[in-house]
Design a protein around this motif. Structure first.
Motif, PDB file in Angstrom:
ATOM      1  N   PRO A   1      15.721   0.039  -9.200  1.00 28.65           N
ATOM      2  CA  PRO A   1      14.558  -0.682  -8.706  1.00 28.65           C
ATOM      3  C   PRO A   1      13.331   0.236  -8.642  1.00 28.65           C
ATOM      4  N   LEU A   2      12.174  -0.316  -8.935  1.00 27.28           N
ATOM      5  CA  LEU A   2      10.918   0.410  -8.824  1.00 27.28           C
ATOM      6  C   LEU A   2      10.305   0.030  -7.492  1.00 27.28           C
ATOM      7  N   ASP A   3      10.282   0.955  -6.530  1.00 22.08           N
ATOM      8  CA  ASP A   3       9.726   0.684  -5.218  1.00 22.08           C
ATOM      9  C   ASP A   3       8.218   0.865  -5.256  1.00 22.08           C
ATOM     10  N   ILE A   4       7.488  -0.051  -4.606  1.00 27.62           N
ATOM     11  CA  ILE A   4       6.034  -0.032  -4.578  1.00 27.62           C
ATOM     12  C   ILE A   4       5.596  -0.113  -3.121  1.00 27.62           C
ATOM     13  N   THR A   5       4.651   0.713  -2.734  1.00 25.37           N
ATOM     14  CA  THR A   5       4.171   0.682  -1.354  1.00 25.37           C
ATOM     15  C   THR A   5       2.920  -0.167  -1.241  1.00 25.37           C
ATOM     16  N   ALA A   6       2.703  -0.735  -0.066  1.00 19.71           N
ATOM     17  CA  ALA A   6       1.527  -1.564   0.178  1.00 19.71           C
ATOM     18  C   ALA A   6       0.293  -0.689   0.279  1.00 19.71           C
ATOM     19  N   GLY A   7      -0.858  -1.280   0.092  1.00 15.56           N
ATOM     20  CA  GLY A   7      -2.114  -0.580   0.261  1.00 15.56           C
ATOM     21  C   GLY A   7      -2.783  -0.170  -1.029  1.00 15.56           C
ATOM     22  N   GLU A   8      -2.085  -0.315  -2.152  1.00 14.09           N
ATOM     23  CA  GLU A   8      -2.687   0.021  -3.434  1.00 14.09           C
ATOM     24  C   GLU A   8      -3.488  -1.182  -3.922  1.00 14.09           C
ATOM     25  N   ASP A   9      -4.636  -0.930  -4.513  1.00 13.61           N
ATOM     26  CA  ASP A   9      -5.494  -1.995  -4.998  1.00 13.61           C
ATOM     27  C   ASP A   9      -4.978  -2.491  -6.347  1.00 13.61           C
ATOM     28  N   PRO A  10      -4.602  -3.784  -6.458  1.00 16.02           N
ATOM     29  CA  PRO A  10      -4.099  -4.306  -7.726  1.00 16.02           C
ATOM     30  C   PRO A  10      -5.095  -4.142  -8.874  1.00 16.02           C
ATOM     31  N   ALA A  11      -6.389  -4.115  -8.572  1.00 17.01           N
ATOM     32  CA  ALA A  11      -7.401  -3.982  -9.616  1.00 17.01           C
ATOM     33  C   ALA A  11      -7.341  -2.620 -10.300  1.00 17.01           C
TER      34      ALA A  11
END
Length: 150
Positions: free
Chosen positions: A48-58
């Motif tokens: 699984p590729l874990d992603i943390t919150a707070g990164e701007d999708p743009a």
């Protein structure tokens, strides 16, 4: 703390599913794990590729392939949850959608799975099968399906 598993894809329906998950997370005081499934042949990481919150999708540009599209879908969902003040993280997981969603829910000991429904025609439902129906049949926790049309 309770964990809600939210399955998203790159459709407009995902925004509605995340709104529903936001309501449930606030009501249940739960954390949220957002997942998007990709075909294993398009997957780059071994797990699984874990992603943390707070990164701007743009910041991640237009998606060029399934992996990037899945990552963008998860990042957009996380941004929406973060704006609501919900503790959330995301994963891009390779595998058949229904099996993968149920396996991730089991691994996370999720209190609930939240997902959408595509409103397939009877012919397409027969041809492709319904992911939400398969998840409902296999899950060991409640499944909340947003049935509102796009």
């Amino acid at each position: 703390m309770k964990t809600l598993l939210v399955a998203v894809d790159n459709s407009d329906l995902a925004r509605k599913v995340v709104s529903l998950a936001t309501e449930q997370a606030l009501a249940m005081q739960a954390e949220v794990v957002v997942i998007c499934c990709v075909d294993p042949s398009y997957s780059t990481p071994a797990g699984p590729l874990d992603i943390t919150a707070g990164e701007d999708p743009a910041d991640f540009g237009a998606a060029q392939d399934e992996q990037n599209t899945a990552e963008a879908a998860v990042r957009h969902a996380l941004a929406q949850l973060l704006r609501a003040g919900i503790n959330a993280r995301g994963r891009v997981v390779a595998g058949e959608s229904a099996e993968t969603i149920v396996a991730q829910a089991n691994e996370l000991q999720a209190a609930m799975i939240i997902m959408g429904r595509r409103h397939l025609s009877p012919f397409n439902r027969l041809l492709k099968g319904s992911v939400s129906a398969a998840v409902i049949e296999r899950a060991h926790c409640p499944v909340l399906v947003d049935v509102r049309a796009e």
